[in-house]
Scaffold this motif. Structure first.
Motif, PDB file in Angstrom:
ATOM      1  N   ARG A 155      -8.940  -9.158  -6.503  1.00  0.00           N
ATOM      2  CA  ARG A 155     -10.365  -8.994  -6.835  1.00  0.00           C
ATOM      3  C   ARG A 155     -10.542  -8.342  -8.197  1.00  0.00           C
ATOM      4  O   ARG A 155     -11.343  -8.805  -9.021  1.00  0.00           O
ATOM      5  N   GLN A 156      -9.796  -7.278  -8.440  1.00  0.00           N
ATOM      6  CA  GLN A 156      -9.977  -6.492  -9.665  1.00  0.00           C
ATOM      7  C   GLN A 156      -9.669  -7.305 -10.914  1.00  0.00           C
ATOM      8  O   GLN A 156     -10.342  -7.159 -11.942  1.00  0.00           O
ATOM      9  N   HIS A 157      -8.671  -8.161 -10.839  1.00  0.00           N
ATOM     10  CA  HIS A 157      -8.234  -8.922 -12.018  1.00  0.00           C
ATOM     11  C   HIS A 157      -8.693 -10.380 -11.974  1.00  0.00           C
ATOM     12  O   HIS A 157      -8.286 -11.164 -12.836  1.00  0.00           O
ATOM     13  N   ASP A 158      -9.519 -10.721 -10.987  1.00  0.00           N
ATOM     14  CA  ASP A 158      -9.987 -12.099 -10.830  1.00  0.00           C
ATOM     15  C   ASP A 158      -8.803 -13.062 -10.895  1.00  0.00           C
ATOM     16  O   ASP A 158      -8.805 -14.048 -11.625  1.00  0.00           O
ATOM     17  N   ALA A 159      -7.760 -12.753 -10.110  1.00  0.00           N
ATOM     18  CA  ALA A 159      -6.530 -13.534 -10.115  1.00  0.00           C
ATOM     19  C   ALA A 159      -6.452 -14.391  -8.854  1.00  0.00           C
ATOM     20  O   ALA A 159      -7.201 -14.195  -7.900  1.00  0.00           O
ATOM     21  N   ASP A 160      -5.557 -15.349  -8.869  1.00  0.00           N
ATOM     22  CA  ASP A 160      -5.319 -16.162  -7.672  1.00  0.00           C
ATOM     23  C   ASP A 160      -3.873 -16.068  -7.196  1.00  0.00           C
ATOM     24  O   ASP A 160      -3.476 -16.766  -6.267  1.00  0.00           O
ATOM     25  N   LEU A 161      -3.103 -15.153  -7.816  1.00  0.00           N
ATOM     26  CA  LEU A 161      -1.684 -15.040  -7.493  1.00  0.00           C
ATOM     27  C   LEU A 161      -1.217 -13.625  -7.807  1.00  0.00           C
ATOM     28  O   LEU A 161      -1.425 -13.127  -8.916  1.00  0.00           O
ATOM     29  N   VAL A 162      -0.612 -12.954  -6.820  1.00  0.00           N
ATOM     30  CA  VAL A 162      -0.083 -11.599  -7.006  1.00  0.00           C
ATOM     31  C   VAL A 162       1.357 -11.573  -6.527  1.00  0.00           C
ATOM     32  O   VAL A 162       1.681 -12.107  -5.461  1.00  0.00           O
ATOM     33  N   HIS A 163       2.217 -10.931  -7.326  1.00  0.00           N
ATOM     34  CA  HIS A 163       3.620 -10.794  -6.944  1.00  0.00           C
ATOM     35  C   HIS A 163       3.986  -9.317  -6.900  1.00  0.00           C
ATOM     36  O   HIS A 163       3.701  -8.568  -7.828  1.00  0.00           O
ATOM     37  N   GLY A 164       4.620  -8.914  -5.796  1.00  0.00           N
ATOM     38  CA  GLY A 164       5.108  -7.546  -5.664  1.00  0.00           C
ATOM     39  C   GLY A 164       6.619  -7.506  -5.639  1.00  0.00           C
ATOM     40  O   GLY A 164       7.267  -8.419  -5.118  1.00  0.00           O
ATOM     41  N   LYS A 165       7.189  -6.483  -6.202  1.00  0.00           N
ATOM     42  CA  LYS A 165       8.648  -6.341  -6.236  1.00  0.00           C
ATOM     43  C   LYS A 165       9.192  -5.863  -4.887  1.00  0.00           C
ATOM     44  O   LYS A 165       8.455  -5.411  -4.010  1.00  0.00           O
ATOM     45  N   VAL A 166      10.498  -5.940  -4.746  1.00  0.00           N
ATOM     46  CA  VAL A 166      11.177  -5.469  -3.546  1.00  0.00           C
ATOM     47  C   VAL A 166      11.980  -4.221  -3.892  1.00  0.00           C
ATOM     48  O   VAL A 166      12.547  -4.109  -4.983  1.00  0.00           O
ATOM     49  N   ILE A 167      11.988  -3.267  -2.978  1.00  0.00           N
ATOM     50  CA  ILE A 167      12.790  -2.057  -3.128  1.00  0.00           C
ATOM     51  C   ILE A 167      14.048  -2.240  -2.297  1.00  0.00           C
ATOM     52  O   ILE A 167      13.977  -2.381  -1.073  1.00  0.00           O
ATOM     53  N   ARG A 168      15.188  -2.267  -2.927  1.00  0.00           N
ATOM     54  CA  ARG A 168      16.442  -2.467  -2.205  1.00  0.00           C
ATOM     55  C   ARG A 168      16.943  -1.134  -1.650  1.00  0.00           C
ATOM     56  O   ARG A 168      16.897  -0.117  -2.334  1.00  0.00           O
ATOM     57  N   SER A 169      17.431  -1.170  -0.428  1.00  0.00           N
ATOM     58  CA  SER A 169      17.910   0.046   0.230  1.00  0.00           C
ATOM     59  C   SER A 169      19.320  -0.169   0.738  1.00  0.00           C
ATOM     60  O   SER A 169      19.685  -1.271   1.155  1.00  0.00           O
ATOM     61  N   ALA A 170      20.112   0.899   0.711  1.00  0.00           N
ATOM     62  CA  ALA A 170      21.461   0.849   1.275  1.00  0.00           C
ATOM     63  C   ALA A 170      21.448   1.161   2.762  1.00  0.00           C
ATOM     64  O   ALA A 170      22.493   1.094   3.426  1.00  0.00           O
ATOM     65  N   LEU A 171      20.271   1.461   3.307  1.00  0.00           N
ATOM     66  CA  LEU A 171      20.154   1.813   4.714  1.00  0.00           C
ATOM     67  C   LEU A 171      19.917   0.580   5.576  1.00  0.00           C
ATOM     68  O   LEU A 171      19.322  -0.395   5.115  1.00  0.00           O
ATOM     69  N   PRO A 172      20.347   0.611   6.830  1.00  0.00           N
ATOM     70  CA  PRO A 172      19.971  -0.463   7.753  1.00  0.00           C
ATOM     71  C   PRO A 172      18.498  -0.360   8.093  1.00  0.00           C
ATOM     72  O   PRO A 172      17.868   0.695   7.917  1.00  0.00           O
TER      73      PRO A 172
END
Length: 324
Positions: free
Chosen positions: A113-130
């Motif tokens: 809504r804020q950027h009047d966009a039609d596509l948003v991508h979020g990064k992934v946080i990699r963890s060494a934990l199960p």
């Protein structure tokens, strides 16, 4: 007749029984609870993934659909299969081994809504934990992001788009043709195809999901990775002849770079001198010949023991073209 949901989560699943309970728990913990349906598409898992979904997802989440399949076709086909049944205005696409942060969906909706966009991508946080030891916590504030009106150029110039944390307008997904079903793994091709039709892309710098320690990933197979990466770009050139020349040159240079890596690391049956020359030409900003790209495509098609799939699920208004 029930109202249509705002968001359709579409999640392809293959042998994730160990992590699915935590994935489901994270989806149920969204704040505030989204107006959503949840479509899990099983790709003929050989473990207890379907049983976990039918037992835990149905008991925890509203409007759950579990699509069962008897053959393993790969995530590209299965994502399209799920998206074809989606009823929401937006699609939220995440991997079945990622735990989404509690306020991720709300933040991604706000960014649209804020950027009047039609596509948003979020990064992934990699963890060494199960997965059992990970407790996703809210970000609490909008992360830094980059926004652009030339989404394809952002994808071509950027990094970190291969993991799936996407919020995309359903109409855009369908206009792009969805995942390229000529390619087994969608990691590289889906962002490219979405970007060709998107008006504006928001790329979050912060993580929206957490990836726990895992035994294996499809994309860990370097030969498969090189094959699928090459055809993600090569098919785009064939499918989108009207792309600006600068972007076509960037795509061709990426094809040459992938081919050179595959010659060195994957045994691609292509002359080393020709592959190195094409790579250096692309790196220098010079045009890579169409003849070289065709020879590279032929070599990639000759690689043995590569997971390949034929198109099977047609999205409405699909933009897919036949293989070049």
């Amino acid at each position: 007749m029930p109202a249509l949901p705002e968001i359709s989560f579409v999640i392809p699943v293959y042998n994730k029984a160990d992590v699915l309970p935590y994935v489901i728990r994270a989806l149920a913990a969204q704040q505030p609870a989204p107006d959503a349906e949840y479509i899990f598409v099983d790709d003929a898992s050989s473990d207890m993934s379907v049983a976990v979904l039918e037992r835990e997802a149905a008991a925890t989440l509203p409007m759950v659909t579990v699509l069962r399949n008897t053959s393993n076709a790969g995530p590209s086909v299965r994502l399209n299969q799920g998206a074809a049944q989606a009823r929401g205005r937006l699609l939220c696409l995440i991997d079945a081994d990622e735990l989404i942060l509690p306020d991720a969906v709300a933040l991604m909706q706000q960014a649209l809504r804020q950027h009047d966009a039609d596509l948003v991508h979020g990064k992934v946080i990699r963890s060494a934990l199960p997965a059992a030891q990970i407790v996703p916590t809210p970000r609490g504030a909008m992360p830094d992001c980059k926004t652009g009106d030339r989404p394809l150029q952002m994808i071509l110039q950027g990094r970190g788009f291969v993991r799936m944390t996407w919020l995309v307008e359903t109409a855009l997904f369908r206009a792009s043709g969805g995942c390229d079903e000529r390619i087994f793994i969608q990691d590289e091709s889906l962002p490219l195809r979405l970007a060709t039709k998107a008006r504006r892309l928001v790329d979050f710098r912060g993580g929206m999901t957490m990836a726990p320690q895992a035994a294996s990933h499809l994309s860990a197979d370097k030969r498969q990775q090189h094959h699928d990466r090459f055809f993600a770009y090569y098919n785009l050139l064939a499918d989108q002849p009207g792309l600006p020349s600068q972007e076509r040159q960037m795509i061709a240079a990426t094809c040459a770079s992938i081919a050179w890596k595959a010659v060195r690391r994957s045994g691609l049956p292509l002359a080393q001198f020709a592959a190195l020359s094409a790579y250096l030409q692309g790196k220098a900003g010079l045009a890579v010949s169409a003849d070289f790209l065709k020879r590279a495509a032929t070599a990639f098609r000759a690689l043995p023991d590569i997971r390949r799939t034929a198109p099977s699920i047609q999205l409405p208004h699909s933009a897919s073209a036949p293989p070049p």
